[in-house]
Design an enzyme around this catalytic site. Structure first.
Site, PDB file in Angstrom:
ATOM      1  N   GLU A 159       0.798  -1.233   0.000  1.00 60.13           N
ATOM      2  CA  GLU A 159       0.000   0.000   0.000  1.00 60.13           C
ATOM      3  C   GLU A 159       0.830   1.282   0.000  1.00 60.13           C
ATOM      4  O   GLU A 159       0.760   2.084   0.949  1.00 60.13           O
ATOM      5  CB  GLU A 159      -0.946   0.013   1.208  1.00 60.13           C
ATOM      6  CG  GLU A 159      -1.931  -1.137   1.244  1.00 60.13           C
ATOM      7  CD  GLU A 159      -2.953  -1.005   2.371  1.00 60.13           C
ATOM      8  OE1 GLU A 159      -2.785  -0.161   3.266  1.00 60.13           O
ATOM      9  OE2 GLU A 159      -3.937  -1.774   2.360  1.00 60.13           O
ATOM     10  N   GLU A 342      -5.467  -8.589   1.160  1.00 67.89           N
ATOM     11  CA  GLU A 342      -6.046  -8.261   2.469  1.00 67.89           C
ATOM     12  C   GLU A 342      -7.538  -8.027   2.315  1.00 67.89           C
ATOM     13  O   GLU A 342      -7.972  -7.289   1.427  1.00 67.89           O
ATOM     14  CB  GLU A 342      -5.442  -6.979   3.075  1.00 67.89           C
ATOM     15  CG  GLU A 342      -4.047  -7.142   3.605  1.00 67.89           C
ATOM     16  CD  GLU A 342      -3.495  -5.859   4.234  1.00 67.89           C
ATOM     17  OE1 GLU A 342      -4.290  -5.035   4.741  1.00 67.89           O
ATOM     18  OE2 GLU A 342      -2.261  -5.695   4.205  1.00 67.89           O
TER      19      GLU A 342
HETATM   20  C1  FCB Z   1      -4.210  -2.080   5.853  1.00 68.26           C
HETATM   21  C2  FCB Z   1      -2.810  -2.437   6.285  1.00 68.26           C
HETATM   22  C3  FCB Z   1      -2.758  -3.515   7.327  1.00 68.26           C
HETATM   23  C4  FCB Z   1      -3.858  -3.364   8.365  1.00 68.26           C
HETATM   24  C5  FCB Z   1      -5.195  -3.168   7.709  1.00 68.26           C
HETATM   25  C6  FCB Z   1      -6.347  -3.041   8.671  1.00 68.26           C
HETATM   26  O1  FCB Z   1      -4.213  -0.816   5.271  1.00 68.26           O
HETATM   27  O2  FCB Z   1      -2.063  -2.864   5.164  1.00 68.26           O
HETATM   28  O3  FCB Z   1      -1.479  -3.497   7.900  1.00 68.26           O
HETATM   29  O4  FCB Z   1      -3.541  -2.354   9.231  1.00 68.26           O
HETATM   30  O5  FCB Z   1      -5.152  -2.037   6.884  1.00 68.26           O
END
Ligand code: FCB
Length: 427
Positions: A159, A342
């Site tokens: 990110e 994620e």
């Molecule tokens: C993302 C991050 C991860 C975690 C989630 C909730 O942006 O990559 O580390 O904090 O959010």
């Protein structure tokens, strides 16, 4: 290769052991120790103590039946000062972890940078300076030399947009700078580092390389031309700024000083990839700024009418389908296979039906994107464990496994059993 069912974590959020084995300080060590930075005053000094308990955590993953595990390497464990030769004790930890995963038939997916920059590099300007990109490629080469072909997929950065925004534009995350749009060079230097790291990894013959971005469907809240222009500006910033250049389109025009992008940089950034990692949490409502004096060309508006997580984030599973289909439409043949690296939510409690509903909806959204022709190769739940949620400290619990932060005891939640059954049923 079969669809990867996985879980994700990151080094600073779970490892602890911040001085063990000669690890150097990272910007998160410094930042979390500054008063007022973290909601509950906590730090990642111990976190989940994964450094010592990784065997238990691998056993939890084996019980879950995941085929892949996305974790990150702490750069300051490998290079305590962000430069120079590798620290053998730091690499040895990841070596043991990777072998323990492989023994259980779990494919390691390794992120090289999940926000924990060596503090020594921050002292020299961090990602605001170009040199950090070269340091990153050097570090990538050291990790690849040690772990080489045992890794199924290498993710260079996590990110870069979020790290740039929260770390360099607003200062809510480490390293705590509030440069607003002057933060954009930090994004370019990360992407340059990404491209240089891809070359370093390819030199060592690794299996596959990708990058992970955070994406959000942008939903205009209002129908005026100004609202639509604001939504387009936000989309350019959040979704396209760190993606267009990967696929040869250069940067959207958001005021990045052109002198920062030197001749040849865009070719480096656009190195061919084997995978795009997609992190999705929620769509974003945008309208034109209320005041003409606003320093930003948009205003973020909370979306109403949806359930929300403990973070206050709206639960919109179909947003994941929308964004996957949108990425495929936007980048077409230039887009490599996608991994959802994620997806998850913050809810308290060991019996967590809301997390089950959340994940169920999001997995259905992935399936419908795939049915619509999008090439998705894996889905990773954020996160295996409750962990140190950055500026929120331990107040937001994202785990399939509950962690007692006094005793570090792990207790699988209802959602753990549910995800295990989803994985079993898919075989
Ligand atoms: C993302 C991050 C991860 C975690 C989630 C909730 O942006 O990559 O580390 O904090 O959010």
């Amino acid at each position: 290769m079969a669809f990867a069912w996985g879980v994700s974590t990151s080094a600073y959020q779970i490892e602890g052991g911040v001085t063990v084995g000669g690890r150097g300080a990272s910007i998160w060590d410094t930042f979390s120790h500054e008063p007022g930075r973290i909601r509950d005053g906590s730090t990642g000094d111990v976190a989940c103590d994964h450094l010592h308990r990784y065997g238990d955590d691998v056993a939890l993953m084996a019980g879950l039946g995941v085929s892949a595990y996305r974790f990150s390497v702490a750069w300051p464990r490998v290079q305590p000062d962000g430069t120079g030769p590798a620290n053998p004790a730091g690499l040895a930890f990841y070596d043991r972890l990777v072998d323990a995963l492989l023994e259980k038939g779990i494919d390691p997916v390794l992120t090289l940078f999940h926000w924990d920059l060596p503090q020594a590099l921050e002292a020299g300007g961090g990602w605001l300076v170009r040199d950090t990109a070269y340091r990153f490629a050097e570090y990538a080469g050291l990790v690849a030399a040690a772990l080489g072909d045992r890794i199924r997929l290498w993710i260079t950065l996590n990110e870069p947009f979020i790290h740039t925004t929260l770390g360099y534009a607003t200062g809510e995350h480490a390293p705590g700078h509030a440069h607003l749009f002057d933060a954009l060079p930090a994004a370019h230097h990360q992407l340059l580092g990404h491209g240089l790291a891809v070359a370093a990894l390819r030199d060592r013959g690794v299996a596959a390389v990708g990058i992970t971005n955070n994406y959000t469907p942008v939903w205009p809240q209002g129908e005026t031309e100004a609202d639509l222009a604001a939504a387009a500006a936000y989309d350019a910033l959040h979704n396209r700024f760190c993606t267009d250049p990967l696929f040869g389109r250069g940067y959207p025009d958001l005021g990045l000083d052109p002198r920062v992008v030197r001749d040849g940089d865009l070719e480096v950034v656009a190195a061919p990839l084997d995978a795009l990692g997609v992190n999705y949490y929620n769509p974003t409502g945008i309208r034109a700024p209320a005041s003409p004096e606003s320093p930003l060309p948009f205003e973020i508006v909370p979306l109403t009418g949806y359930p929300t997580t403990d973070f206050g984030w709206p639960v919109v599973p179909d947003g994941l389908r929308e964004l996957l289909v949108g990425l495929a439409g936007e980048y077409g043949d230039a887009l490599p296979p996608i991994y959802v690296t994620e997806s998850g939510c913050a809810y308290d409690g060991i019996d967590d039906p809301q997390r089950v509903a959340y994940l169920d909806g999001h997995i259905r959204a992935v399936r419908s994107a795939m049915a619509a022709g999008v090439d998705v190769r894996g889905y990773f739940v954020w996160s295996l464990l409750d962990n140190f949620e950055w500026a929120e400290g331990f107040t937001k619990r994202f785990g399939l496994v509950h962690v007692d932060f006094e005793t570090r005891r792990r207790t699988p939640k209802t959602s753990y059993t549910w995800y295990r059954d989803v994985i079993r049923a898919s075989r």
